[in-house]
Motif scaffolding. Structure first.
Motif, PDB file in Angstrom:
ATOM      1  N   SER A  76      18.729   3.157  -7.597  1.00 27.21           N
ATOM      2  CA  SER A  76      19.980   3.358  -8.164  1.00 27.21           C
ATOM      3  C   SER A  76      19.642   4.459  -9.307  1.00 27.21           C
ATOM      4  O   SER A  76      20.590   4.973 -10.082  1.00 27.21           O
ATOM      5  N   LEU A  77      18.448   4.947  -9.333  1.00 23.91           N
ATOM      6  CA  LEU A  77      18.046   6.007 -10.306  1.00 23.91           C
ATOM      7  C   LEU A  77      18.330   7.092  -9.611  1.00 23.91           C
ATOM      8  O   LEU A  77      17.427   7.818  -8.980  1.00 23.91           O
ATOM      9  N   LEU A  78      19.716   7.851 -10.125  1.00 21.01           N
ATOM     10  CA  LEU A  78      19.945   9.173  -9.582  1.00 21.01           C
ATOM     11  C   LEU A  78      20.560   9.731 -10.863  1.00 21.01           C
ATOM     12  O   LEU A  78      21.021   9.486 -11.746  1.00 21.01           O
ATOM     13  N   CYS A  79      20.178  11.202 -11.127  1.00 23.75           N
ATOM     14  CA  CYS A  79      20.363  11.764 -12.473  1.00 23.75           C
ATOM     15  C   CYS A  79      21.620  12.396 -12.331  1.00 23.75           C
ATOM     16  O   CYS A  79      22.137  12.974 -11.410  1.00 23.75           O
ATOM     17  N   ALA A  80      22.341  12.691 -13.631  1.00 21.12           N
ATOM     18  CA  ALA A  80      23.505  13.442 -13.811  1.00 21.12           C
ATOM     19  C   ALA A  80      23.133  14.899 -13.422  1.00 21.12           C
ATOM     20  O   ALA A  80      22.081  15.398 -13.919  1.00 21.12           O
ATOM     21  N   ALA A  81      24.199  15.303 -12.756  1.00 23.11           N
ATOM     22  CA  ALA A  81      24.060  16.923 -12.563  1.00 23.11           C
ATOM     23  C   ALA A  81      24.314  17.757 -13.740  1.00 23.11           C
ATOM     24  O   ALA A  81      25.043  17.231 -14.771  1.00 23.11           O
ATOM     25  N   GLN A  82      23.623  18.908 -13.734  1.00 24.53           N
ATOM     26  CA  GLN A  82      23.817  19.917 -14.835  1.00 24.53           C
ATOM     27  C   GLN A  82      25.294  20.215 -15.181  1.00 24.53           C
ATOM     28  O   GLN A  82      25.883  20.031 -16.285  1.00 24.53           O
ATOM     29  N   VAL A 123      23.152  28.154 -10.759  1.00 26.99           N
ATOM     30  CA  VAL A 123      22.583  26.849 -11.571  1.00 26.99           C
ATOM     31  C   VAL A 123      20.951  27.106 -11.593  1.00 26.99           C
ATOM     32  O   VAL A 123      20.596  27.671 -10.810  1.00 26.99           O
ATOM     33  N   LEU A 124      20.792  27.024 -13.005  1.00 29.02           N
ATOM     34  CA  LEU A 124      19.195  27.186 -13.165  1.00 29.02           C
ATOM     35  C   LEU A 124      18.450  26.019 -12.343  1.00 29.02           C
ATOM     36  O   LEU A 124      19.008  24.775 -12.245  1.00 29.02           O
ATOM     37  N   ARG A 125      17.496  26.297 -11.610  1.00 30.16           N
ATOM     38  CA  ARG A 125      16.681  25.239 -10.853  1.00 30.16           C
ATOM     39  C   ARG A 125      15.230  25.639 -11.166  1.00 30.16           C
ATOM     40  O   ARG A 125      14.851  27.022 -11.378  1.00 30.16           O
ATOM     41  N   ALA A 126      14.359  24.632 -11.250  1.00 27.76           N
ATOM     42  CA  ALA A 126      12.974  24.807 -11.634  1.00 27.76           C
ATOM     43  C   ALA A 126      12.259  24.896 -10.110  1.00 27.76           C
ATOM     44  O   ALA A 126      12.844  24.412  -9.285  1.00 27.76           O
ATOM     45  N   PRO A 127      11.125  25.676 -10.249  1.00 32.52           N
ATOM     46  CA  PRO A 127      10.223  25.843  -8.919  1.00 32.52           C
ATOM     47  C   PRO A 127       9.785  24.576  -8.503  1.00 32.52           C
ATOM     48  O   PRO A 127       9.570  23.685  -9.673  1.00 32.52           O
ATOM     49  N   ALA A 128       9.264  24.349  -6.995  1.00 30.53           N
ATOM     50  CA  ALA A 128       8.680  23.090  -6.826  1.00 30.53           C
ATOM     51  C   ALA A 128       7.363  23.132  -7.405  1.00 30.53           C
ATOM     52  O   ALA A 128       6.763  24.080  -7.131  1.00 30.53           O
ATOM     53  N   GLN A 129       7.084  21.842  -8.003  1.00 26.37           N
ATOM     54  CA  GLN A 129       5.466  21.888  -8.120  1.00 26.37           C
ATOM     55  C   GLN A 129       4.453  21.115  -7.149  1.00 26.37           C
ATOM     56  O   GLN A 129       3.439  21.505  -7.065  1.00 26.37           O
ATOM     57  N   GLU A 130       5.186  20.379  -6.094  1.00 23.82           N
ATOM     58  CA  GLU A 130       4.482  19.580  -5.222  1.00 23.82           C
ATOM     59  C   GLU A 130       5.723  19.573  -4.055  1.00 23.82           C
ATOM     60  O   GLU A 130       6.776  19.003  -4.291  1.00 23.82           O
ATOM     61  N   VAL A 140       8.593  21.615   6.346  1.00 24.52           N
ATOM     62  CA  VAL A 140       9.611  21.571   5.259  1.00 24.52           C
ATOM     63  C   VAL A 140       9.545  22.501   4.352  1.00 24.52           C
ATOM     64  O   VAL A 140       8.377  22.748   3.560  1.00 24.52           O
ATOM     65  N   THR A 141      10.522  23.084   3.946  1.00 17.14           N
ATOM     66  CA  THR A 141      10.489  24.146   2.760  1.00 17.14           C
ATOM     67  C   THR A 141      11.642  24.106   1.667  1.00 17.14           C
ATOM     68  O   THR A 141      12.732  23.686   2.242  1.00 17.14           O
ATOM     69  N   TYR A 142      11.347  24.096   0.373  1.00 14.58           N
ATOM     70  CA  TYR A 142      12.155  23.981  -0.319  1.00 14.58           C
ATOM     71  C   TYR A 142      12.402  25.377  -1.119  1.00 14.58           C
ATOM     72  O   TYR A 142      11.435  26.235  -1.476  1.00 14.58           O
ATOM     73  N   TYR A 143      13.681  25.786  -1.269  1.00 13.30           N
ATOM     74  CA  TYR A 143      13.958  27.122  -1.649  1.00 13.30           C
ATOM     75  C   TYR A 143      14.650  26.955  -3.045  1.00 13.30           C
ATOM     76  O   TYR A 143      15.041  26.058  -3.572  1.00 13.30           O
ATOM     77  N   THR A 144      14.622  27.924  -3.954  1.00 17.00           N
ATOM     78  CA  THR A 144      14.873  28.043  -5.469  1.00 17.00           C
ATOM     79  C   THR A 144      16.305  27.657  -5.549  1.00 17.00           C
ATOM     80  O   THR A 144      16.800  27.584  -6.664  1.00 17.00           O
ATOM     81  N   ASP A 145      17.247  28.071  -4.466  1.00 13.77           N
ATOM     82  CA  ASP A 145      18.639  27.828  -4.528  1.00 13.77           C
ATOM     83  C   ASP A 145      19.022  26.056  -4.405  1.00 13.77           C
ATOM     84  O   ASP A 145      19.966  25.980  -4.457  1.00 13.77           O
ATOM     85  N   GLY A 146      17.833  25.300  -4.197  1.00 13.41           N
ATOM     86  CA  GLY A 146      18.032  23.998  -4.190  1.00 13.41           C
ATOM     87  C   GLY A 146      18.250  23.509  -2.651  1.00 13.41           C
ATOM     88  O   GLY A 146      18.184  22.217  -2.564  1.00 13.41           O
ATOM     89  N   GLU A 147      17.925  24.392  -1.720  1.00 17.72           N
ATOM     90  CA  GLU A 147      18.055  23.953  -0.225  1.00 17.72           C
ATOM     91  C   GLU A 147      16.909  23.694   0.143  1.00 17.72           C
ATOM     92  O   GLU A 147      15.629  23.964  -0.011  1.00 17.72           O
ATOM     93  N   VAL A 148      16.731  22.389   0.829  1.00 20.41           N
ATOM     94  CA  VAL A 148      15.347  21.857   1.511  1.00 20.41           C
ATOM     95  C   VAL A 148      15.678  22.046   3.349  1.00 20.41           C
ATOM     96  O   VAL A 148      16.885  21.582   3.510  1.00 20.41           O
ATOM     97  N   ALA A 149      14.851  22.694   3.610  1.00 21.51           N
ATOM     98  CA  ALA A 149      15.358  22.955   5.253  1.00 21.51           C
ATOM     99  C   ALA A 149      13.704  22.359   6.010  1.00 21.51           C
ATOM    100  O   ALA A 149      12.864  22.409   5.606  1.00 21.51           O
ATOM    101  N   LEU A 150      14.310  21.854   7.121  1.00 22.77           N
ATOM    102  CA  LEU A 150      13.288  21.238   8.185  1.00 22.77           C
ATOM    103  C   LEU A 150      13.160  22.327   9.337  1.00 22.77           C
ATOM    104  O   LEU A 150      14.362  22.554   9.814  1.00 22.77           O
TER     105      LEU A 150
END
Length: 400
Positions: free
Chosen positions: A38-44, A64-71, A363-373
């Protein structure tokens, strides 16, 4: 949402600001170790608006500002994907691509999948451990800090069963995350003298204006909670070895099965002054930052040069599929390429950036928030997901 307000010097204004910041921090810590699924964070763009006085202007940031992926990492069975940014840990299901778990992380946290892919192990720098059982409704339990005095540097084994901690007394400690049992402890280059002054960075990570620079302290404890101490600790991919190097150039290696200290050749120790990382159970890549074609692959722990790879960069990460490694050309992980160790060539986009590869899947994470397989060899994703905006990490300002 960004709001700019003038600074006031009155005591009441300062006290209100401190209470507001403390309240935000308390909420973040509660969410960090809150109930699993149930732990989902509020969006900016949906977070409650704070009550600020004297606002000069207000505007919505687009994009929207997004942080880069660390892992970013597949689970050992390939069914889940761990995605970690500075302020959030997410677990995604691969089929179909969807969010299964989100955890806020107001402080740096280490996270690993268990060897059976049934749980996620998360640890703070004080080694407070939280386990999320992925197959039983995301229930979790927490242990008290295994390193109450804190760690100058810490690392989890690939399966999360062990933790390595470099403490303020210059000891390398290895502990079991499930029980807290300390299975190894030895001074790293000798105990720290209480008479040697150590430069400690100013600033505690507060969002308020604060001085920057360094001050001298009589103990390395001043580093804890400020910034990462210049110390590298890495487990080998199979968790058999712990290899560490400190800022003085001292190298320390422990074989887990025997809990014995392993000698490192002078040649290998010298190469660890460059960016380095395990690329196989018994191989290390020592990167050159400027000279292409001279990065060396060395045997471990013998330190014999096996070959040279035509790569340069500041960091190397072995991917879930051992054939591939990620070469980072910047410290923030935004500029990375995937190197095929068999063909000795880089994969062409879109297999770059924050990417992991498992079997034939990328799997790739892009800085616009998209995850693609993707399937390796195909240029178009077969599944994609745009993540909701995450809470931003603490934004800092400095008083000059």
């Amino acid at each position: 949402m960004v709001k700019i307000a003038p600074l006031h010097s009155s005591g009441s204004t300062k006290r209100r600001g401190i209470r507001l910041a403390t309240g935000i921090l308390t909420i973040a810590l509660t969410l960090e170790w809150g109930a699993g699924s149930s732990l989902l964070c509020a969006a900016q763009n949906s977070a409650p608006s704070p009550q600020l006085h004297g606002v000069i202007s207000r505007s919505r940031l687009l994009p929207v500002l997004r942080a880069p992926a660390q892992e970013i990492r597949f689970s050992p069975d390939g069914k889940y994907i761990l995605l970690q940014v500075e302020s959030m840990i997410s677990v995604l299901a691969r089929e179909p691509l969807s969010i299964r778990l989100s955890i806020t992380t107001p402080q740096p946290v280490l996270a690993r999948f268990s060897a059976d892919s049934k749980s996620l192990i998360a640890a703070t720098k004080a080694l407070s451990i939280r386990r999320y059982q992925l197959d039983t409704g995301w229930t979790s339990n927490e242990t008290p800090p295994l390193a109450p005095s804190g760690c100058l540097a810490a690392e989890l084994s690939p399966d999360g069963e062990l933790a390595a901690c470099y403490d303020p007394d210059s000891r390398l400690n290895i502990l079991r995350t499930a029980t807290g049992e300390q299975i190894f402890s030895e001074y790293f280059g000798g105990p720290t003298s209480n008479h040697v002054r150590s430069p400690v960075p100013r600033g505690t990570g507060s969002a308020f204006a604060e001085p920057f620079g360094y001050f001298y302290a009589a103990s390395l404890k001043g580093w804890i909670g400020r910034r990462d101490f210049h110390m590298e600790i890495k487990f080998s991919p199979n968790g058999r070895f712990v290899l560490a190097r400190n800022s003085s150039g001292n190298v320390f290696c422990v074989e887990i099965s025997t809990l014995a200290k392993i000698g490192i050749t002078r040649g290998l120790g010298g190469k660890l002054g460059q960016p380095w990382g395990f690329v196989a159970q018994d191989k290390i890549l020592a990167l050159h930052s400027k000279k292409g074609g001279e990065s060396e692959v060395l045997t471990f722990p013998d330190g014999k040069v096996l070959t040279h790879w035509p790569v340069t960069g500041v960091g190397v990460v072995a991917l879930s599929q051992p054939r591939y490694v990620r070469i980072d050309s910047s410290s923030d992980g935004n500029s990375s390429k995937i190197f095929d160790t068999e063909s000795r060539e880089f994969l062409k986009p879109p297999y770059d950036g924050s990417t992991d590869i498992f079997e034939n899947f990328a799997v790739t994470y892009y800085t616009d928030g998209e995850v693609a397989l993707y399937r390796i060899g195909e240029s178009q994703p077969f599944d994609r997901l745009t993540l909701p905006p995450r809470p931003l990490p603490t934004l800092r300002v400095a008083a000059v």
